[in-house]
Design a protein around this motif. Sequence first.
Motif, mmCIF file in Angstrom:
data_model
loop_
_atom_site.group_PDB
_atom_site.id
_atom_site.type_symbol
_atom_site.label_atom_id
_atom_site.label_comp_id
_atom_site.label_asym_id
_atom_site.label_seq_id
_atom_site.Cartn_x
_atom_site.Cartn_y
_atom_site.Cartn_z
ATOM 1 N N GLY A 54 0.819 -1.200 0.000
ATOM 2 C CA GLY A 54 0.000 0.000 0.000
ATOM 3 C C GLY A 54 0.854 1.251 0.000
ATOM 4 N N TRP A 55 0.201 2.395 -0.089
ATOM 5 C CA TRP A 55 0.900 3.673 -0.166
ATOM 6 C C TRP A 55 1.613 4.017 1.126
ATOM 7 C CZ3 TRP A 55 1.961 5.463 -4.687
ATOM 8 C CH2 TRP A 55 1.107 5.189 -5.751
ATOM 9 N N ALA A 56 1.326 3.288 2.199
ATOM 10 C CA ALA A 56 2.009 3.545 3.467
ATOM 11 C C ALA A 56 3.504 3.269 3.351
ATOM 12 C CB ALA A 56 1.405 2.686 4.569
ATOM 13 N N ALA A 57 3.889 2.465 2.363
ATOM 14 C CA ALA A 57 5.306 2.166 2.163
ATOM 15 C C ALA A 57 6.097 3.425 1.828
ATOM 16 C CB ALA A 57 5.474 1.133 1.055
ATOM 17 N N LEU A 58 5.463 4.365 1.230
ATOM 18 C CA LEU A 58 6.155 5.611 0.883
ATOM 19 C C LEU A 58 6.243 6.576 2.052
ATOM 20 C CD1 LEU A 58 4.752 6.400 -2.655
ATOM 21 C CD2 LEU A 58 6.974 5.474 -2.072
ATOM 22 N N GLY A 59 5.365 6.415 3.010
ATOM 23 C CA GLY A 59 5.377 7.304 4.161
ATOM 24 C C GLY A 59 4.835 8.680 3.824
ATOM 25 N N ARG A 60 4.981 9.573 4.743
ATOM 26 C CA ARG A 60 4.439 10.918 4.579
ATOM 27 C C ARG A 60 5.105 11.664 3.423
ATOM 28 N NH1 ARG A 60 3.185 14.480 9.675
ATOM 29 N NH2 ARG A 60 1.565 12.915 9.706
ATOM 30 N N PHE A 61 6.412 11.500 3.254
ATOM 31 C CA PHE A 61 7.116 12.176 2.163
ATOM 32 C C PHE A 61 6.553 11.761 0.815
ATOM 33 C CE2 PHE A 61 10.420 14.448 0.156
ATOM 34 C CZ PHE A 61 10.824 13.689 -0.920
ATOM 35 N N GLY A 62 6.320 10.493 0.654
ATOM 36 C CA GLY A 62 5.745 9.996 -0.596
ATOM 37 C C GLY A 62 4.354 10.541 -0.835
ATOM 38 N N ASP A 63 3.564 10.640 0.240
ATOM 39 C CA ASP A 63 2.229 11.212 0.099
ATOM 40 C C ASP A 63 2.303 12.656 -0.369
ATOM 41 O OD1 ASP A 63 1.139 8.843 0.968
ATOM 42 O OD2 ASP A 63 0.878 9.511 3.039
ATOM 43 N N TRP A 64 3.204 13.424 0.235
ATOM 44 C CA TRP A 64 3.354 14.822 -0.172
ATOM 45 C C TRP A 64 3.809 14.919 -1.618
ATOM 46 C CZ3 TRP A 64 6.610 16.447 4.636
ATOM 47 C CH2 TRP A 64 5.785 16.512 5.757
ATOM 48 N N LEU A 65 4.749 14.040 -1.990
ATOM 49 C CA LEU A 65 5.257 14.037 -3.356
ATOM 50 C C LEU A 65 4.142 13.743 -4.352
ATOM 51 C CD1 LEU A 65 7.666 14.087 -5.354
ATOM 52 C CD2 LEU A 65 7.878 11.639 -4.940
ATOM 53 N N ILE A 66 3.359 12.732 -4.073
ATOM 54 C CA ILE A 66 2.280 12.344 -4.990
ATOM 55 C C ILE A 66 1.218 13.432 -5.062
ATOM 56 C CG2 ILE A 66 0.398 10.697 -5.332
ATOM 57 C CD1 ILE A 66 2.341 8.569 -4.170
ATOM 58 N N LEU A 67 0.838 13.980 -3.917
ATOM 59 C CA LEU A 67 -0.174 15.039 -3.917
ATOM 60 C C LEU A 67 0.307 16.271 -4.689
ATOM 61 C CD1 LEU A 67 -1.492 14.837 -0.266
ATOM 62 C CD2 LEU A 67 -2.735 14.279 -2.353
ATOM 63 N N GLY A 68 1.550 16.657 -4.459
ATOM 64 C CA GLY A 68 2.089 17.806 -5.179
ATOM 65 C C GLY A 68 2.214 17.545 -6.665
ATOM 66 N N ALA A 69 2.664 16.349 -7.011
ATOM 67 C CA ALA A 69 2.843 16.012 -8.424
ATOM 68 C C ALA A 69 1.514 15.980 -9.167
ATOM 69 C CB ALA A 69 3.545 14.665 -8.558
ATOM 70 N N MET A 70 0.435 15.644 -8.471
ATOM 71 C CA MET A 70 -0.878 15.623 -9.112
ATOM 72 C C MET A 70 -1.279 17.014 -9.596
ATOM 73 S SD MET A 70 -2.894 12.951 -6.639
ATOM 74 C CE MET A 70 -4.481 13.328 -7.333
ATOM 75 N N ILE A 71 -0.748 18.037 -8.963
ATOM 76 C CA ILE A 71 -1.041 19.411 -9.374
ATOM 77 C C ILE A 71 0.059 19.961 -10.272
ATOM 78 C CG2 ILE A 71 -1.415 21.766 -8.525
ATOM 79 C CD1 ILE A 71 -3.667 19.759 -7.857
ATOM 80 N N VAL A 72 1.305 19.769 -9.877
ATOM 81 C CA VAL A 72 2.436 20.408 -10.555
ATOM 82 C C VAL A 72 2.639 19.864 -11.967
ATOM 83 C CG1 VAL A 72 4.933 20.688 -10.479
ATOM 84 C CG2 VAL A 72 3.589 21.027 -8.421
ATOM 85 N N VAL A 73 2.600 18.555 -12.140
ATOM 86 C CA VAL A 73 2.902 17.967 -13.452
ATOM 87 C C VAL A 73 1.883 18.382 -14.513
ATOM 88 C CG1 VAL A 73 3.137 15.792 -14.710
ATOM 89 C CG2 VAL A 73 4.263 16.084 -12.499
#
Length: 87
Positions: A54-73
Amino acid sequence: MTVNRFLGDTVARTIIKLIVVSILVGMAMNVFNIYPLDIVYAFRDFAVNLWEKGWAALGRFGDWLILGAMIVVPVFVLLRVLNYRRN
């Protein structure tokens, strides 16, 4: 003219730059004993681990990265397309 603008240089110079960089990257990969399929397998294993744990493997940093990338990219791609069409 539009191809030169898109590539940032003439086609011939861009091809020469890509060849030189490809040779340098190939040499570096050979020195470190890395092969293209190793990268593909590592990505595949990462995706399988991520799916299994699950996405918990990425931890909080991964969550922030994915959330930001959903907007930035998408915004980046949209701006590049609009800028290319305008010029």
